[in-house]
Design a protein around this motif. Structure first.
Motif, short mmCIF file in Angstrom:
data_model
loop_
_atom_site.label_atom_id
_atom_site.label_comp_id
_atom_site.label_asym_id
_atom_site.label_seq_id
_atom_site.Cartn_x
_atom_site.Cartn_y
_atom_site.Cartn_z
N ALA A 19 -6.57 -11.37 -17.78
CA ALA A 19 -6.02 -10.06 -17.46
C ALA A 19 -5.43 -9.40 -18.70
CB ALA A 19 -4.95 -10.19 -16.38
N ASP A 20 -5.57 -8.08 -18.79
CA ASP A 20 -4.93 -7.31 -19.86
C ASP A 20 -3.53 -6.87 -19.45
OD1 ASP A 20 -7.15 -7.44 -21.60
OD2 ASP A 20 -8.10 -5.78 -20.54
N GLY A 21 -3.26 -6.88 -18.16
CA GLY A 21 -1.95 -6.47 -17.69
C GLY A 21 -1.89 -6.51 -16.17
N TYR A 22 -0.75 -6.02 -15.64
CA TYR A 22 -0.51 -6.08 -14.20
C TYR A 22 0.12 -4.77 -13.74
CZ TYR A 22 -0.92 -11.00 -15.45
OH TYR A 22 -1.36 -12.19 -15.97
N VAL A 23 -0.15 -4.44 -12.47
CA VAL A 23 0.50 -3.29 -11.83
C VAL A 23 1.29 -3.82 -10.64
CG1 VAL A 23 0.20 -1.06 -10.72
CG2 VAL A 23 -1.39 -1.78 -12.53
N VAL A 24 2.57 -3.45 -10.56
CA VAL A 24 3.44 -3.89 -9.48
C VAL A 24 3.67 -2.73 -8.52
CG1 VAL A 24 5.69 -4.87 -8.90
CG2 VAL A 24 4.58 -5.49 -11.07
N TYR A 25 3.48 -3.01 -7.23
CA TYR A 25 3.70 -2.01 -6.18
C TYR A 25 4.89 -2.42 -5.33
CZ TYR A 25 -0.95 -0.29 -7.39
OH TYR A 25 -2.02 0.23 -8.08
N LYS A 26 5.56 -1.40 -4.78
CA LYS A 26 6.82 -1.64 -4.07
C LYS A 26 6.86 -0.81 -2.79
CE LYS A 26 11.81 -0.90 -4.94
NZ LYS A 26 12.78 -0.43 -5.96
N TYR A 46 13.07 -5.10 0.38
CA TYR A 46 11.99 -4.56 -0.45
C TYR A 46 10.81 -5.53 -0.46
CZ TYR A 46 15.58 -1.37 -2.11
OH TYR A 46 16.57 -0.42 -2.17
N TYR A 47 9.62 -4.94 -0.47
CA TYR A 47 8.37 -5.71 -0.49
C TYR A 47 7.63 -5.40 -1.79
CZ TYR A 47 9.28 -6.35 4.49
OH TYR A 47 9.86 -6.68 5.69
N TYR A 48 7.03 -6.42 -2.35
CA TYR A 48 6.32 -6.26 -3.63
C TYR A 48 4.90 -6.83 -3.53
CZ TYR A 48 11.02 -5.44 -5.44
OH TYR A 48 12.30 -4.95 -5.65
N LYS A 49 3.98 -6.17 -4.20
CA LYS A 49 2.61 -6.65 -4.39
C LYS A 49 2.24 -6.50 -5.86
CE LYS A 49 0.67 -5.36 0.14
NZ LYS A 49 -0.39 -4.54 0.81
N VAL A 50 1.32 -7.33 -6.34
CA VAL A 50 0.88 -7.28 -7.74
C VAL A 50 -0.65 -7.31 -7.79
CG1 VAL A 50 0.98 -8.39 -10.02
CG2 VAL A 50 2.96 -8.48 -8.49
N VAL A 51 -1.22 -6.52 -8.68
CA VAL A 51 -2.65 -6.62 -9.00
C VAL A 51 -2.78 -6.77 -10.52
CG1 VAL A 51 -3.39 -5.23 -7.03
CG2 VAL A 51 -3.00 -4.12 -9.24
N SER A 52 -3.78 -7.49 -10.96
CA SER A 52 -4.05 -7.60 -12.40
C SER A 52 -5.19 -6.65 -12.77
CB SER A 52 -4.42 -9.04 -12.77
OG SER A 52 -5.52 -9.49 -12.02
N SER A 110 -2.06 -9.11 -4.45
CA SER A 110 -1.37 -10.32 -4.00
C SER A 110 -0.83 -10.11 -2.60
CB SER A 110 -0.21 -10.65 -4.94
OG SER A 110 0.82 -9.68 -4.79
N ALA A 111 -0.53 -11.20 -1.92
CA ALA A 111 0.15 -11.09 -0.63
C ALA A 111 1.55 -10.52 -0.88
CB ALA A 111 0.22 -12.45 0.03
#
Length: 267
Positions: A194-201, A232-238, A252-253
């Motif tokens: 992965a070059d990086g990650y995006v975090v969603y909230k 708060y709920y969090y998800k991550v994608v690479s 992610s879950a």
């Protein structure tokens, strides 16, 4: 054979291979047929990957030779070529084609037999953008290396296989979430591809998630934009790449945390 006729015949081979090919039966999977050797090296990754091919010659005596380097134009893009050992006459054809393969044909003739060693040819490629991970073959067709009337290497194929393209991204897993004095700390699994990650909230597990942060070089963050007694709920994608060529993993879950008042913070 008269030397001037032979010179013309050998050099013409680089052009003629654009229209015709010689049948081959021998394939050297080890990518060498002494005294000829090939090496392929790769630098960078994904859309920034660069491939360097080298054709080298052990110390030997030659008077003329013809070689063609074939590659898949749907995978590789020819960027540059250079010739090493100096001969009296050299011809290079960058428009070589053989069925679905493209390539570069190289022919040389020396005024008299020459004892030499080193690099005959270096070719550099880039990889087409947006390709998924795959193997591609660079084939070296030695049409012949000669010392006057003696074959140094008869017609022979050599093959080098190199992996190119983007590896499949793994789905991130959030493996740690906690409340600290700096806010909510979220950490997830790292993917070397992965070059990086995006975090969603979100404030709801099944509600709308908004992009909270884009991170490169780390696989964790602190979220200070939180309030007391809220969940708060969090998800991550690479991701790999940039701009229009960026690709993402599966999400992610979701993982949640309820923020509690901590020394007057998060009020």
């Amino acid at each position: 054979m008269n030397k001037s006729i032979k010179r013309a015949a050998v050099l013409c081979m680089a052009a003629l291979t654009l229209f015709t090919s010689t049948p081959y039966t021998n394939v050297a999977k080890a990518a060498n047929v002494t005294p000829v050797h090939t090496t392929v090296t790769s630098t960078g990754k994904a859309d920034s990957q660069k491939i360097t091919y080298k054709l080298t010659l052990d110390k030997t005596t030659v008077s003329d030779g013809r070689v063609a380097v074939e590659y898949d134009p749907n995978v590789l893009v020819l960027k540059s070529d250079s010739e090493g050992i100096k001969f009296s006459d050299v011809d290079v054809n960058k428009n070589y084609e053989n069925e679905e393969a493209k390539g570069i044909a190289y022919a040389f003739v020396n005024d008299s037999p020459k004892t030499a060693a080193g690099t005959l040819m270096t070719v550099q490629f880039t990889v087409k953008a947006g390709l998924s991970l795959q193997d591609t073959t660079i084939k070296t067709k030695v049409l012949g290396l000669n010392n006057e009337a003696t074959d140094v290497v008869a017609a022979q194929d050599l093959e080098d296989v190199v992996s190119v393209g983007r590896p499949v991204l793994k789905t991130p897993q959030i493996n740690s979430i906690s409340q600290t004095i700096l806010g909510v700390y979220v950490k997830w699994s790292k993917d070397a591809n992965a070059d990086g990650y995006v975090v969603y909230k979100s404030t709801s597990k099944d509600g709308k998630y908004t992009k909270f942060a884009t991170i490169s070089g780390l696989n964790s963050l602190y979220d200070i934009a939180v309030a007391n007694n809220k969940t708060y709920y969090y998800k991550v994608v690479s991701y790999q790449g940039s701009g229009a060529n960026r690709v993402y993993s599966e999400e992610s879950a979701p993982v949640s945390i309820k923020v509690k008042k901590f020394f007057g913070l998060f009020s």
